[in-house]
Design an enzyme around this catalytic site. Structure first.
Site, PDB file in Angstrom:
ATOM      1  CB  ALA A   1      -0.876  -0.019   1.246  1.00 11.60           C
TER       2      ALA A   1
ATOM      3  N   GLY B   1       0.551  -4.999   0.886  1.00 13.94           N
ATOM      4  CA  GLY B   1      -0.661  -5.003   0.059  1.00 13.94           C
ATOM      5  C   GLY B   1      -0.452  -5.701  -1.279  1.00 13.94           C
TER       6      GLY B   1
ATOM      7  CD  GLU C   1      -1.652  -7.294   2.930  1.00 12.11           C
ATOM      8  OE1 GLU C   1      -2.140  -6.204   2.597  1.00 12.11           O
ATOM      9  OE2 GLU C   1      -0.804  -7.406   3.846  1.00 12.11           O
TER      10      GLU C   1
ATOM     11  CD  GLU D   1       1.524  -5.528   5.685  1.00  8.65           C
ATOM     12  OE1 GLU D   1       2.335  -6.475   5.796  1.00  8.65           O
ATOM     13  OE2 GLU D   1       0.651  -5.478   4.797  1.00  8.65           O
TER      14      GLU D   1
HETATM   15  N1  COA Z   1       4.587   3.080  -0.621  1.00 13.49           N
HETATM   16  C1  COA Z   1       4.995   4.228  -1.169  1.00 13.49           C
HETATM   17  N2  COA Z   1       6.093   4.352  -1.929  1.00 13.49           N
HETATM   18  C2  COA Z   1       6.815   3.235  -2.158  1.00 13.49           C
HETATM   19  C3  COA Z   1       6.461   1.995  -1.617  1.00 13.49           C
HETATM   20  C4  COA Z   1       5.291   1.926  -0.812  1.00 13.49           C
HETATM   21  N3  COA Z   1       4.860   0.788  -0.280  1.00 13.49           N
HETATM   22  N4  COA Z   1       7.400   1.078  -1.983  1.00 13.49           N
HETATM   23  C5  COA Z   1       8.277   1.733  -2.744  1.00 13.49           C
HETATM   24  N5  COA Z   1       7.944   3.043  -2.848  1.00 13.49           N
HETATM   25  C6  COA Z   1       8.640   4.110  -3.583  1.00 13.49           C
HETATM   26  C7  COA Z   1       9.884   4.585  -2.842  1.00 13.49           C
HETATM   27  O1  COA Z   1       9.540   5.526  -1.853  1.00 13.49           O
HETATM   28  C8  COA Z   1      10.675   5.177  -3.991  1.00 13.49           C
HETATM   29  O2  COA Z   1      10.132   6.437  -4.318  1.00 13.49           O
HETATM   30  P1  COA Z   1      11.141   7.699  -4.610  1.00 13.49           P
HETATM   31  O3  COA Z   1      11.968   7.267  -5.770  1.00 13.49           O
HETATM   32  O4  COA Z   1      10.199   8.824  -4.925  1.00 13.49           O
HETATM   33  O5  COA Z   1      11.944   7.885  -3.356  1.00 13.49           O
HETATM   34  C9  COA Z   1      10.364   4.239  -5.147  1.00 13.49           C
HETATM   35  O6  COA Z   1       9.151   3.591  -4.804  1.00 13.49           O
HETATM   36  C10 COA Z   1      11.427   3.184  -5.382  1.00 13.49           C
HETATM   37  O7  COA Z   1      11.622   2.485  -4.175  1.00 13.49           O
HETATM   38  P2  COA Z   1      13.049   2.305  -3.456  1.00 13.49           P
HETATM   39  O8  COA Z   1      12.811   2.071  -1.998  1.00 13.49           O
HETATM   40  O9  COA Z   1      13.960   3.432  -3.817  1.00 13.49           O
HETATM   41  O10 COA Z   1      13.570   0.966  -4.165  1.00 13.49           O
HETATM   42  P3  COA Z   1      14.610  -0.085  -3.568  1.00 13.49           P
HETATM   43  O11 COA Z   1      14.966  -0.967  -4.698  1.00 13.49           O
HETATM   44  O12 COA Z   1      15.709   0.615  -2.852  1.00 13.49           O
HETATM   45  O13 COA Z   1      13.793  -0.917  -2.477  1.00 13.49           O
HETATM   46  C11 COA Z   1      11.860  -2.114  -1.615  1.00 13.49           C
HETATM   47  C12 COA Z   1      12.703  -1.742  -2.859  1.00 13.49           C
HETATM   48  C13 COA Z   1      10.631  -2.846  -2.124  1.00 13.49           C
HETATM   49  C14 COA Z   1      12.692  -3.043  -0.708  1.00 13.49           C
HETATM   50  C15 COA Z   1      11.474  -0.844  -0.845  1.00 13.49           C
HETATM   51  O14 COA Z   1      10.906   0.078  -1.753  1.00 13.49           O
HETATM   52  C16 COA Z   1      10.471  -1.060   0.264  1.00 13.49           C
HETATM   53  O15 COA Z   1      10.844  -1.562   1.322  1.00 13.49           O
HETATM   54  N6  COA Z   1       9.190  -0.645   0.049  1.00 13.49           N
HETATM   55  C17 COA Z   1       8.164  -0.687   1.058  1.00 13.49           C
HETATM   56  C18 COA Z   1       7.692  -2.103   1.278  1.00 13.49           C
HETATM   57  C19 COA Z   1       6.644  -2.125   2.364  1.00 13.49           C
HETATM   58  O16 COA Z   1       6.892  -1.893   3.521  1.00 13.49           O
HETATM   59  N7  COA Z   1       5.412  -2.443   1.956  1.00 13.49           N
HETATM   60  C20 COA Z   1       4.308  -2.585   2.861  1.00 13.49           C
HETATM   61  C21 COA Z   1       3.484  -1.354   2.877  1.00 13.49           C
HETATM   62  S1  COA Z   1       2.025  -1.573   3.883  1.00 13.49           S
END
Ligand code: COA
Length: 260
Positions: free
Chosen positions: A66, A112, A115, A135
């Site tokens: 999400a 999400g 999910e 989460e």
């Molecule tokens: N919500 C909002 N933005 C998200 C996102 C999320 N769940 N997951 C990734 N993004 C965004 C990042 O903020 C980034 O945006 P920016 O370039 O404007 O800063 C972009 O997507 C790329 O992500 P980034 O984190 O730079 O890529 P990465 O390869 O370094 O890492 C992940 C990849 C998936 C490990 C990391 O993005 C992450 O941990 N995301 C969140 C996962 C999460 O907790 N999901 C559950 C949410 S309830």
């Protein structure tokens, strides 16, 4: 409705829905959820659509969760509403879709995202996919049915371990524990999904809808799975497809199902 954050294309009886925010790893914001809800609801009444394929744009992510930036300042009520709206309009709608929904997991499926994949009827992952429910790292628990469907798919112990640790697992591990049905190289992902859907498309559509209903009822504490199966089994006898299927068998030819 014009979609801004998703692509929806109907080809060969298959509705291809692609979540299209690759720069944000296809994170589910309100707009995406609204568009998904609309696409899935419309597909139910569109006779041309026989199955739905759901995937993410780009090679990195199916859906990375999400959109955290949207709900960071939510209070208790807003948090509950967010969970309920998604559950009612998207995740449950997908699970109860009368047309089979297949998730093609092309990269990260987190929070999400996992999910969403778990709400689909069948999951196919590319070898680079990483799956997890992170989460608790945010002070949250999995929503959109995540605590329920993960335990249903992999069992309570493994589900709680994945939720407690927030660890991502590989596609291979997901296959081993029954979280996904198939793992293929990324370049073959859509072809594998198409191959599976082509077979499903040749089966009786109303029977598929009845099977979805009966299987889902078994996982719904408010429903009676066995009674639902009895009812749906009976309903099949009332369809032209049943007559066509049995007649074709006896005439030693392929059935031509019409979905009536
Ligand atoms: N919500 C909002 N933005 C998200 C996102 C999320 N769940 N997951 C990734 N993004 C965004 C990042 O903020 C980034 O945006 P920016 O370039 O404007 O800063 C972009 O997507 C790329 O992500 P980034 O984190 O730079 O890529 P990465 O390869 O370094 O890492 C992940 C990849 C998936 C490990 C990391 O993005 C992450 O941990 N995301 C969140 C996962 C999460 O907790 N999901 C559950 C949410 S309830």
């Amino acid at each position: 409705m014009e979609y801004q954050q998703t692509l929806a294309e109907l080809k060969n009886g298959i509705l291809y829905i692609t979540i299209n925010r690759p720069q944000k790893l296809n994170a589910l914001n309100k707009e995406v959820l609204t568009e998904l809800a609309h696409a899935v609801a419309s597909a139910q009444t569109d006779k041309e659509i026989r199955a739905i394929l759901l995937t993410g744009a780009g090679e990195k992510a199916f859906v990375a969760g999400a959109d955290i930036s949207e709900f960071q300042n939510y209070n208790l009520e807003e948090g509950r509403q967010l969970a309920k709206d998604g559950h009612d309009n998207v995740f449950n709608a997908i699970e109860n879709s009368t047309k089979p929904v297949i998730a093609a997991i092309n990269g990260f499926a987190l929070g999400g995202g996992l999910e969403l994949a778990m709400a689909c009827h069948i999951r196919i992952a590319s070898e680079n996919a990483k799956l997890g429910l992170p989460e608790v790292t945010l002070g949250l628990i999995p929503g959109y049915g995540g605590t329920q469907r993960l335990a249903q798919l992999v069992g309570k112990g493994l589900a709680l371990e994945m939720i407690f640790t927030a660890d991502m697992i590989s596609a291979e591990k997901a296959l081993q524990i029954g979280l996904v049905n198939h793992v293929v190289p990324q370049t073959d992902l859509l072809a594998k999904a198409d191959e599976l859907i082509e077979k499903i498309k040749s089966r009786a559509p109303l029977a598929l809808a009845s099977a979805i209903k009966a299987v889902n009822a078994g996982f719904n504490p408010k429903a009676d799975g066995f009674q639902t199966e009895i009812n749906e089994f009976g309903n099949c006898f009332n369809t032209d497809d049943f007559k066509e299927g049995t007649t074709a068998f006896l005439e030693k030819r392929k059935p031509e199902f019409k979905g009536v």
